[in-house]
Design an enzyme around this catalytic site. Structure first.
Site, PDB file in Angstrom:
ATOM      1  N   ARG A 100       0.838  -1.195   0.000  1.00  9.64           N
ATOM      2  CA  ARG A 100       0.000   0.000   0.000  1.00  9.64           C
ATOM      3  C   ARG A 100       0.880   1.255   0.000  1.00  9.64           C
ATOM      4  NH1 ARG A 100      -5.015   1.684  -1.458  1.00  9.64           N
ATOM      5  NH2 ARG A 100      -6.222   2.676   0.192  1.00  9.64           N
ATOM      6  N   THR A 108      -9.042   0.129  -9.879  1.00 10.90           N
ATOM      7  CA  THR A 108      -8.516  -1.064  -9.195  1.00 10.90           C
ATOM      8  C   THR A 108      -8.659  -2.282 -10.095  1.00 10.90           C
ATOM      9  OG1 THR A 108      -9.243  -0.093  -7.104  1.00 10.90           O
ATOM     10  CG2 THR A 108      -8.678  -2.420  -7.057  1.00 10.90           C
ATOM     11  N   THR A 112      -4.120  -1.192  -7.259  1.00  8.62           N
ATOM     12  CA  THR A 112      -4.946  -0.015  -7.503  1.00  8.62           C
ATOM     13  C   THR A 112      -4.111   1.238  -7.710  1.00  8.62           C
ATOM     14  OG1 THR A 112      -6.791   1.299  -6.615  1.00  8.62           O
ATOM     15  CG2 THR A 112      -5.150   0.536  -5.043  1.00  8.62           C
ATOM     16  N   GLY A 121     -13.657  -2.392  -7.407  1.00  4.71           N
ATOM     17  CA  GLY A 121     -14.978  -1.861  -7.115  1.00  4.71           C
ATOM     18  C   GLY A 121     -15.085  -0.951  -5.910  1.00  4.71           C
ATOM     19  N   GLY A 122     -13.976  -0.395  -5.413  1.00  5.72           N
ATOM     20  CA  GLY A 122     -14.061   0.514  -4.279  1.00  5.72           C
ATOM     21  C   GLY A 122     -14.605  -0.185  -3.041  1.00  5.72           C
TER      22      GLY A 122
END
Length: 563
Positions: free
Chosen positions: A90, A377, A395, A463-464
């Site tokens: 991340r 993403t 993403t 898809g968030g």
């Protein structure tokens, strides 16, 4: 005699071919060129980790709206020798990032789309360090070999898909301020038409440099300077990322978060992902009902799932953040007794209407975080011939990330995955901006083990915030309703919003919504797309599955693409 010989020969062929089928590698991704790149690496004798590196590099090029080396990701990996672990790639907030980063002169949060385009939203990219760690731990081929499929496509060109063209068209008003992006993806001043062959020499040069000098070349020297300059000289919202920020970035190996669901063991990504805790929280609540007997066509199944969803998301909003900065009660959120208490709030006769967060064991007082949603993403799954499994979600946060390009690839806007408002109800938000912190995510790469301890399913989605539900309904489809991964992926997507519970506006979704009306509560059909990819083991043989809603494919090494 002839019949007996034929039978013996057929039996011999069955014995001969069954192990070969079981040992074949599988790749599944949202773009056929990435699926094929992974298959090529497996065919060369590469591991699942090797194929994953190649697929990240190709997806950066062919699916630039969704992911790339300018962003970050989460990898859940099953190693046949050492079991399961995860790698956190991340993005991190640069040292210059302060908690008031997204506040206006009036002290209030600026509008989301006001702060996304440009340098202010860019976090330090993590995917290349993730790729490096995965390759060092589990790779079999040379690092340089893994980048060759992407280099070839970047130099020789790749065709614009209908999906990419659609996003280029939608973002045309935004790109008036971003000439570097237009220079790559526009033809005669307009978004490149479907079928246009695009070359990306800048990205090819970056990959050749990474192939020659290794991942450090991304985080130092001229390549790092290009990122610093793109952010600092952005046409909108210029900001500061330093060479020191890039040099200091490290991917982190973290233990997988696992729990039981019926006869299965399910494992996923812990904080800063909210995926495992929220997906497994929903599963833990519905585990108290016989979902198998009710089945996929029973409105009660979908009602119970919708209620559990909203209670689990309430806990997510209150308790999840980067565990390196805030206390996250992971064990408490997955505690079976706690989830039974949450289940008791669900009535089979109608919606609760109010969905407060609970008090899981070990939780500190906390205020709820604001919305977090990554839309740019992608997800892919790889299984190699040795049975190693990679489930990775990657993403750049929003579509085309920050819209900024360095070295031929888009830079993320992951900073807007932090709460824009650092305070909630008079207290600091768990997901507020802080230097070096990783923003909360909904990415949910998941691996499932059967009663025999062997992997039976790997799945994930784009898809968030909806990722969590895309994965959850797929897990229930396979584990409870006995569907194939392909059939489970095709089930209607479920979420919630201001209109209440939302269900995908397709034939199956509308049929379920119609069945709800006599019970006095409703599901609203809505456009809820997904980009799921999976691999499943059935009778000892692996097979891939891709979301029918998009151009994704799945393939077996040595077999033509499917889907």
């Amino acid at each position: 005699m002839l019949n007996r010989l034929s039978s013996l020969f057929a039996a011999f062929l069955l014995v001969l071919t069954a192990p070969l089928a079981a040992a074949q590698g599988v790749t599944s991704s949202a773009d056929p060129r990435a699926t094929e790149a992974g298959r090529q690496i497996l065919h060369q004798g590469g591991s699942a980790a090797d194929a994953a590196v190649a697929m990240v590099a190709v997806l950066t090029l062919v699916e630039p709206q969704s992911s790339g080396v300018g962003g970050g990701g989460f990898l859940v990996y099953h190693d046949q020798k050492d079991g399961i672990t995860t790698i956190d790639g991340r993005e991190t907030a640069p040292a210059a990032a302060k908690t008031d980063r997204f506040l206006g002169a009036d002290g209030k949060p600026r509008p989301f789309m006001d702060v996304v385009p440009g340098g202010l939203s860019v976090g330090v990219p993590g995917n290349v360090r993730l790729m490096e760690m995965a390759h060092k731990k589990w790779g079999k081929l040379d690092w340089a070999a893994l980048l060759q499929p992407a280099i070839k496509l970047a130099e020789e060109g790749f065709e614009v898909t209908p999906v990419l063209h659609d996003w280029l068209t939608r973002y045309e008003p935004v790109w008036k301020d971003f000439p570097v992006a237009r220079a790559i993806y526009y033809v005669d001043g307009k978004p490149a038409p479907v079928g246009t062959r695009i070359k990306n020499p800048a990205y090819a040069a970056l990959l050749r440099d990474l192939a020659a000098r290794g991942p450090d070349a991304f985080y130092s020297g001229a390549n790092a300077r290009a990122i610093v300059d793109a952010v600092g000289q952005a046409p909108r919202n210029p900001a500061v990322i330093t060479m020191a920020d890039l040099a200091a970035y490290r991917a982190k190996e973290r233990p997988a978060v696992c729990t039981s669901y019926r006869i299965y063991k399910v494992c996923g990504m812990g904080p800063p992902s909210s995926g495992a805790t929220t997906v497994f929280g929903i599963l833990g609540m519905v585990e108290g009902w016989d979902m198998k007997t009710m089945g996929k066509d029973n409105p009660m199944s979908w009602h119970l799932l919708a209620e559990a969803m909203q209670f689990a998301y309430a806990d997510r909003a209150k308790y999840l953040g980067d565990a390196d900065f805030v206390s996250v009660p992971v064990a408490g959120l997955l505690d079976k007794q706690y989830l039974a208490q949450r289940r008791d709030l669900i009535s089979p006769f109608g919606p609760a209407g109010d969905y407060p967060a609970g008090s899981p064991p070990g939780a500190e007082p906390r205020t709820a975080s604001g919305p977090v949603a990554e839309s740019g993403t992608t997800h892919f799954v790889v299984v190699d011939r040795d049975g190693n499994v990679a489930s990775m979600t990657s993403t750049v946060e929003s579509i085309f990330g920050s819209q900024l390009i360095a070295n031929g690839h888009f830079l993320n806007n992951e900073m807007t995955d932090f709460d824009l408002n650092p305070m909630r109800d008079g207290a600091p938000a768990a997901n507020r901006v802080e230097p070096g912190k990783r923003p909360l995510s909904s990415m949910s790469p998941t691996i499932v083990y059967g009663p025999d301890g062997k992997v039976v399913l790997a799945v994930g989605s784009a898809g968030g915030k909806r990722i969590i539900m895309h994965v959850t309904k797929t897990l229930i489809g396979v584990l409870d309703w006995g569907l194939s991964a392909e059939e489970a992926i095709a089930l209607p997507n479920l979420f919630f919003g201001r209109e209440g519970v939302l269900i995908e506006d397709n034939e199956a979704g509308r049929a379920i919504a119609a069945k709800m009306k006599p019970f006095g509560y409703s599901f609203t059909p809505a456009a809820i797309g997904s980009k799921l990819n999976a691999a499943e083991r059935v009778d000892g043989v692996w097979r891939g599955a891709a979301d029918p809603r998009g151009p994704g494919t799945a393939t077996v090494d040595g077999a033509p693409p499917q889907g």
